[in-house]
Design an enzyme around this catalytic site. Structure first.
Site, PDB file in Angstrom:
ATOM      1  N   LYS A   1      -1.837   8.308   3.799  1.00 37.96           N
ATOM      2  CA  LYS A   1      -2.030   8.535   2.365  1.00 37.96           C
ATOM      3  C   LYS A   1      -1.702   9.993   2.014  1.00 37.96           C
ATOM      4  CE  LYS A   1      -4.159   4.260   2.116  1.00 37.96           C
ATOM      5  NZ  LYS A   1      -5.216   3.420   2.602  1.00 37.96           N
TER       6      LYS A   1
ATOM      7  N   HIS B   1      -8.919   7.772   1.437  1.00 38.25           N
ATOM      8  CA  HIS B   1      -8.444   8.389   0.186  1.00 38.25           C
ATOM      9  C   HIS B   1      -9.099   9.734  -0.086  1.00 38.25           C
ATOM     10  CE1 HIS B   1      -6.228   4.783  -0.923  1.00 38.25           C
ATOM     11  NE2 HIS B   1      -7.248   4.116  -0.421  1.00 38.25           N
TER      12      HIS B   1
ATOM     13  N   SER C   1     -10.846   2.390  -2.788  1.00 33.16           N
ATOM     14  CA  SER C   1      -9.391   2.399  -2.940  1.00 33.16           C
ATOM     15  C   SER C   1      -8.888   1.751  -4.220  1.00 33.16           C
ATOM     16  CB  SER C   1      -8.738   1.754  -1.721  1.00 33.16           C
ATOM     17  OG  SER C   1      -9.311   0.497  -1.447  1.00 33.16           O
TER      18      SER C   1
HETATM   19  C1  LIG Z   1      -5.333   2.210   3.278  1.00 35.74           C
HETATM   20  C2  LIG Z   1      -6.718   2.109   3.789  1.00 35.74           C
HETATM   21  C3  LIG Z   1      -6.956   1.819   5.144  1.00 35.74           C
HETATM   22  C4  LIG Z   1      -5.842   1.445   6.077  1.00 35.74           C
HETATM   23  O1  LIG Z   1      -5.071   2.542   6.422  1.00 35.74           O
HETATM   24  P1  LIG Z   1      -3.564   2.363   6.939  1.00 35.74           P
HETATM   25  O2  LIG Z   1      -3.308   3.618   7.670  1.00 35.74           O
HETATM   26  O3  LIG Z   1      -2.732   2.174   5.733  1.00 35.74           O
HETATM   27  O4  LIG Z   1      -3.551   1.164   7.825  1.00 35.74           O
HETATM   28  C5  LIG Z   1      -8.266   1.830   5.578  1.00 35.74           C
HETATM   29  N1  LIG Z   1      -9.288   2.100   4.735  1.00 35.74           N
HETATM   30  C6  LIG Z   1      -9.092   2.343   3.434  1.00 35.74           C
HETATM   31  C7  LIG Z   1     -10.267   2.618   2.550  1.00 35.74           C
HETATM   32  C8  LIG Z   1      -7.804   2.344   2.913  1.00 35.74           C
HETATM   33  O5  LIG Z   1      -7.598   2.561   1.617  1.00 35.74           O
END
Ligand SMILES: *Cc1c(COP(=O)(O)O)cnc(C)c1O
Length: 397
Positions: A242, A211, A183
């Site tokens: 996302k 992602h 990320s």
């Molecule tokens: C953003 C993210 C999460 C958490 O997801 P949310 O739905 O925002 O709680 C988990 N793993 C990774 C790799 C992320 O980038």
């Protein structure tokens, strides 16, 4: 009021200020758009995870409005009265989309990772986790109390040494867990090699496609699917927050794994199901993700152009190969000053500092959207060329 606590909290906050790691909130308007408004200023939005622009898509918003007519809240946990037919049908669609036996929906990606890892792993198990995995994975492992081998970022030799040792020690259940797209670096996990190692040592593999979902794969299934590896990964998770532009998360895999999680995962059992509006939006976003080939192509082309532009200027983009393109600045104060410099020039590039990234690698994390205008991106690239000269003479230090 406790004076002891008051003094402690103030001391901790002052420490963050001294380190340049203090965080504060900044309200924005039109966050769903490629250009947003913050502090009355229009800024090219290079800091959101709304990669396909779906958070602002009329169909996705409309679906929420329609679904909200059924009720504002889901009224209970899924296992009580929160099990709406629309969630059930979403889970069937997700399993079909991912090509897995089953799928389940979670409140958020954070909740999914914390719940899944603490439900699967116990004290007698051993987990292998990439150094740069997301905080929710780290927290899930901590909560599980399993022995953990954190292997150096993408370092297969370091991972294999740990696997070998665990097998020698007679550990029976091993789990490798990794982000598919990291990320804060925008690089990718060597999934092919991880599958090879997990099969060699009889371990399981869990992949976090936060992602990758929506962005990779012919129907946006994720990086694993784009590499033809879905069948060989035990559990895939991803979020709807996302590229889907909504909220919530999923896990997909074998039916036994999903049934186990429904019974054992505390962040699934002891929390209220997502409200109808959110489920409605996810259904609509999934439609767009599945037929989003052009959006994905546009995103990937823009990301490539942006990344190469920055690399040509000499920026350290930290191995980025995706829509996430960081430039590593170094110190926390320096990264914050750099971010302010960009904001004054109409660009939103938020500084990412410890503990989100390792000490000394504070950075601006740029993320691209399929809906960015090419002219806006060209302007940003040009501006970063100028910024680099200022940075080189130590203007932000
Ligand atoms: C953003 C993210 C999460 C958490 O997801 P949310 O739905 O925002 O709680 C988990 N793993 C990774 C790799 C992320 O980038």
């Amino acid at each position: 009021m406790s004076e002891v606590w008051q003094a402690h909290l103030e001391k901790e906050l002052a420490q963050l200020e001294r380190e340049g790691n203090f965080r504060s909130l900044h309200p924005v308007e039109e966050a769903q758009q490629p250009v947003l408004i913050r502090g009355g200023r229009r800024l090219v939005n290079l800091s959101s995870n709304n990669y396909l622009g779906l958070a602002g898509h009329p169909d996705v918003i409309q679906a929420a409005q329609t679904a909200a007519r059924r009720g504002a809240g889901s009224t209970a946990s899924r296992l009580i009265t929160g099990d709406d037919e629309a969630v059930e049908s979403l889970e069937r669609r997700l399993a079909d989309w991912k090509g897995t036996e089953a799928a389940m929906v979670f409140g958020s990606g954070y909740m999914a990772n914390v719940g899944i890892l603490s439900a699967l792993l116990g004290r007698e198990d051993m987990v292998f986790s990439d150094w740069l995995n997301h905080a929710s994975i780290i927290d899930g492992i901590r909560l599980s109390r399993a022995a953990c081998h954190r292997y150096r970022h993408r370092d297969l030799d370091h991972l294999e040494a740990g696997l070998k040792r665990a097998v020698q020690q007679g550990k029976r259940r091993l789990l490798i867990v990794t982000d598919s797209v990291f990320s804060m670096d925008g690089d990718t996990a060597p999934l092919q090699d991880l599958v090879f190692l997990k099969e060699k040592y009889g371990a399981a593999l869990m992949v976090d496609e936060a992602h990758g979902s929506g962005v990779f794969g012919p129907r946006g299934e994720g990086l694993a699917a784009s590499l033809g590896l879905s069948d060989r990964i035990d559990l895939q998770m991803g979020t709807f927050s996302k590229a889907f532009g909504v909220y919530g998360a999923y896990a997909a895999g074998r039916e036994t794994w999903i049934r186990y999680l429904v019974n054992k995962c505390r962040s699934f059992i002891f929390t209220t199901a997502l409200p109808p509006a959110v489920i409605g939006s996810i259904h609509a976003a999934l439609d767009h993700v599945i037929r989003g080939t052009e959006l994905r192509q546009s995103l990937n082309e823009k990301a490539k152009r942006f990344r190469e532009g920055l690399q040509q200027q000499g920026w350290d983009t930290s191995g980025s190969e995706t829509q996430i393109v960081p430039i590593v600045i170094g110190g926390s104060r320096e990264a914050s000053a750099f971010s302010r410099y960009l904001e004054e020039r109409g660009i939103l590039g938020v500084a990412i500092r410890p503990p989100t990234v390792p000490e000394g690698t504070s950075r601006i994390r740029f993320s691209l959207m399929a809906t960015h205008r090419e002219e806006d991106l060209e302007q940003v690239i040009n501006l970063l060329k100028e910024a680099r000269i200022s940075w080189e003479v130590g203007r932000f230090a």
